[in-house]
Structure formats: C-alpha cells, structure tokens
Design an enzyme around this catalytic site. Sequence first.
Site, PDB file in Angstrom:
ATOM      1  N   SER A   1       3.183  -1.559  10.470  1.00  0.00           N
ATOM      2  CA  SER A   1       4.630  -1.542  10.765  1.00  0.00           C
ATOM      3  C   SER A   1       5.331  -2.862  10.426  1.00  0.00           C
ATOM      4  CB  SER A   1       4.888  -1.158  12.231  1.00  0.00           C
ATOM      5  OG  SER A   1       4.448   0.153  12.472  1.00  0.00           O
TER       6      SER A   1
ATOM      7  N   HIS B   1      -9.752   1.416   4.682  1.00  0.00           N
ATOM      8  CA  HIS B   1      -8.521   1.643   5.456  1.00  0.00           C
ATOM      9  C   HIS B   1      -8.821   2.680   6.544  1.00  0.00           C
ATOM     10  CE1 HIS B   1      -4.443   2.760   6.500  1.00  0.00           C
ATOM     11  NE2 HIS B   1      -4.023   1.667   5.894  1.00  0.00           N
TER      12      HIS B   1
ATOM     13  N   GLU C   1      -7.226   5.082   7.594  1.00  0.00           N
ATOM     14  CA  GLU C   1      -6.909   6.471   7.191  1.00  0.00           C
ATOM     15  C   GLU C   1      -8.082   7.074   6.423  1.00  0.00           C
ATOM     16  OE1 GLU C   1      -3.162   5.771   5.223  1.00  0.00           O
ATOM     17  OE2 GLU C   1      -2.198   5.403   7.157  1.00  0.00           O
TER      18      GLU C   1
ATOM     19  N   GLU D   1      -5.613  -4.580  10.693  1.00  0.00           N
ATOM     20  CA  GLU D   1      -4.630  -3.507  10.863  1.00  0.00           C
ATOM     21  C   GLU D   1      -4.926  -2.720  12.142  1.00  0.00           C
ATOM     22  OE1 GLU D   1      -2.576  -2.297   6.954  1.00  0.00           O
ATOM     23  OE2 GLU D   1      -4.287  -1.000   7.253  1.00  0.00           O
TER      24      GLU D   1
ATOM     25  N   GLY E   1       1.849   2.900  10.661  1.00  0.00           N
ATOM     26  CA  GLY E   1       2.744   4.031  10.453  1.00  0.00           C
ATOM     27  C   GLY E   1       3.457   4.502  11.706  1.00  0.00           C
TER      28      GLY E   1
ATOM     29  N   ASN F   1       0.869  -1.178   0.000  1.00  0.00           N
ATOM     30  CA  ASN F   1       0.000   0.000   0.000  1.00  0.00           C
ATOM     31  C   ASN F   1       0.909   1.232   0.000  1.00  0.00           C
ATOM     32  OD1 ASN F   1      -1.837   2.011   0.374  1.00  0.00           O
ATOM     33  ND2 ASN F   1      -2.522   1.355   2.404  1.00  0.00           N
ATOM     34  N   TRP F   2       1.068   1.826  -1.178  1.00  0.00           N
ATOM     35  CA  TRP F   2       1.974   2.988  -1.291  1.00  0.00           C
ATOM     36  C   TRP F   2       1.366   4.253  -0.698  1.00  0.00           C
ATOM     37  CZ3 TRP F   2       4.149   2.799  -7.038  1.00  0.00           C
ATOM     38  CH2 TRP F   2       4.965   1.651  -7.165  1.00  0.00           C
ATOM     39  N   LYS F   3       0.053   4.190  -0.398  1.00  0.00           N
ATOM     40  CA  LYS F   3      -0.663   5.381   0.097  1.00  0.00           C
ATOM     41  C   LYS F   3      -0.457   6.530  -0.900  1.00  0.00           C
ATOM     42  CE  LYS F   3      -0.405   3.429   4.663  1.00  0.00           C
ATOM     43  NZ  LYS F   3      -0.379   3.570   6.104  1.00  0.00           N
TER      44      LYS F   3
HETATM   45  P1  13P Z   1       2.776   0.869   7.737  1.00  0.00           P
HETATM   46  O1  13P Z   1       3.328  -0.416   7.203  1.00  0.00           O
HETATM   47  O2  13P Z   1       3.511   2.073   7.254  1.00  0.00           O
HETATM   48  O3  13P Z   1       2.594   0.830   9.217  1.00  0.00           O
HETATM   49  O4  13P Z   1       1.302   1.016   7.111  1.00  0.00           O
HETATM   50  C1  13P Z   1       0.428  -0.037   7.255  1.00  0.00           C
HETATM   51  C2  13P Z   1      -0.750   0.219   6.429  1.00  0.00           C
HETATM   52  O5  13P Z   1      -1.521   1.136   6.696  1.00  0.00           O
HETATM   53  C3  13P Z   1      -0.962  -0.642   5.260  1.00  0.00           C
HETATM   54  O6  13P Z   1      -2.232  -0.480   4.737  1.00  0.00           O
END
Ligand code: 13P
Length: 236
Positions: A199, A88, A90, A155, A161, A9-11
């Site tokens: 993470s 997600h 976020e 998650e 993050g 997931n590159w966001k």
């Molecule tokens: P991180 O791996 O940066 O913690 O992000 C996890 C995430 O939100 C994957 O969708």
Amino acid sequence: MKKISVIANWKMNPPTKKEAENLFSEAKKAKNKNCELIICPPFPFLYLGKGLSLGAQDCAFQKSGSLTGEVSPHMLKQLSCNYVILGHSERRRTFGESFDMINKKAKAAISSGITPILCVSEETKDELIAIDEIREQIQAITKKISFSKIIIAYEPLFAIGTGNPCPTYLAAKRRVLIKSIISKINQRAKDTPVLYGGSVDEKNCKEYIEEANFQGLLVGSSSLDPKKFKKIVESI
Ligand code: 13P
C-alpha cells in the site's frame, strides 16, 4: 550515495498492450537522479519496456525442458531483464510456492545474471510468531546464496493491496530485524538492500525511506496510476 530503488510490480496488469505501452511511456517521464526505477510487467509486455530497467515477476529454476507454462531466467535475460521478483506472497498463497522452490529459483536467476528481489512477508499479528516467521523465511529462501547478489523486500500481508500500509514505526522495526537476521548469517549482508512494499502511495512513500530507512520501495497498485507513480519517484 547508493540509489533508492523504486520497483513497480504491475502484477497481472494492465489488460491490454496499448495500456502497457502507455504505462511504460509515462514511467519514462518520472525522473529522479537519486532513484533507480525498475518496472516489472507481466511476461508478454517485457519486450515493450526498452530503455527502462526491467524485472519479471517470477521465473522457473530450470534452464529449459518439458515444463509447460514456465519461463526460465536464461530466457528473461535475453529480454534485457535484470531483476526478478521471487516468493511474492500472492505466488506462495495462490500457487503453493514453497521456500525451497523460491531458493532454487533465486539460485537459477543469479546463475543467469539476474538479481532476485526476494519477498519476505509477515502473516500473523502475533509479534513473537512474526519474528520467528521472518527469520525462518529468510534462512530458507537465502540458503547458500550470496547476500551481495540479492535484494530483500519486506511486504507484510496485511498491507498488500489493502490500502492499509504498515505503520512506519513497525516497518522500521522490521527492517532492523531483517538486517540483524541477515548480518548474523553473513557479515557482508549488511550491504544487502532491504525494501518496503504494501500500500505504498504518493503520500506515505517518503516516510519509509526517510523515517524507516528502507533502501527502496516495491509498489503495486500505485504503479498502475502514472500520476501517483511519478509523484512517488520524484518525491523520494
Ligand atoms: P500494493 O502496493 O498494491 O499494496 O501491492 C504491494 C505489492 O504486492 C508489491 O509487490
């Protein structure tokens, strides 16, 4: 043996097309025959990912119309996108997505032949509240959806993050909980893949597969570092 899914997931990264091209070409070098690699870049970079399995990070639940800023699953399918991350945390926290909306998006994705990767988060540290929270979320987002057509990604909020991964024993407990919740909804749900995200890095990735028995990983920041990402794919 069913393949382990590693989903990047590159966001909203990377900032440039050039960097995206580089990440795609590095991802192609990560080889593991036991692993299915899926890259989820931002929408504008999807077309650069030819030759790789692709996913989007969101979609609308409508097919087309006066919906400024939206992208339909039908459009994504035409870009060879076979997966979409939905719900997600976020998106839920920053953009106010409701469970009902996520459920509608998942149904629309399935109708377009796209597999939704449905995120299930945990927002509290209170064990009993967390269990209820996970149950309610799963029931709401999977309402009237076939469990053979989805992937679930656990998650926990504290791990996303933060560099603070979920302890393996807790992640394992949550995987069992999720499996038991979905099996109670539908017997066939026992085959639904459950993934871990939060993470994940090249050092802890193996634990979630080998010790906690997840069927894959949803990787955020480590997927933007080609060396780390290659190590993750090749070590599981
Ligand atoms: P991180 O791996 O940066 O913690 O992000 C996890 C995430 O939100 C994957 O969708």
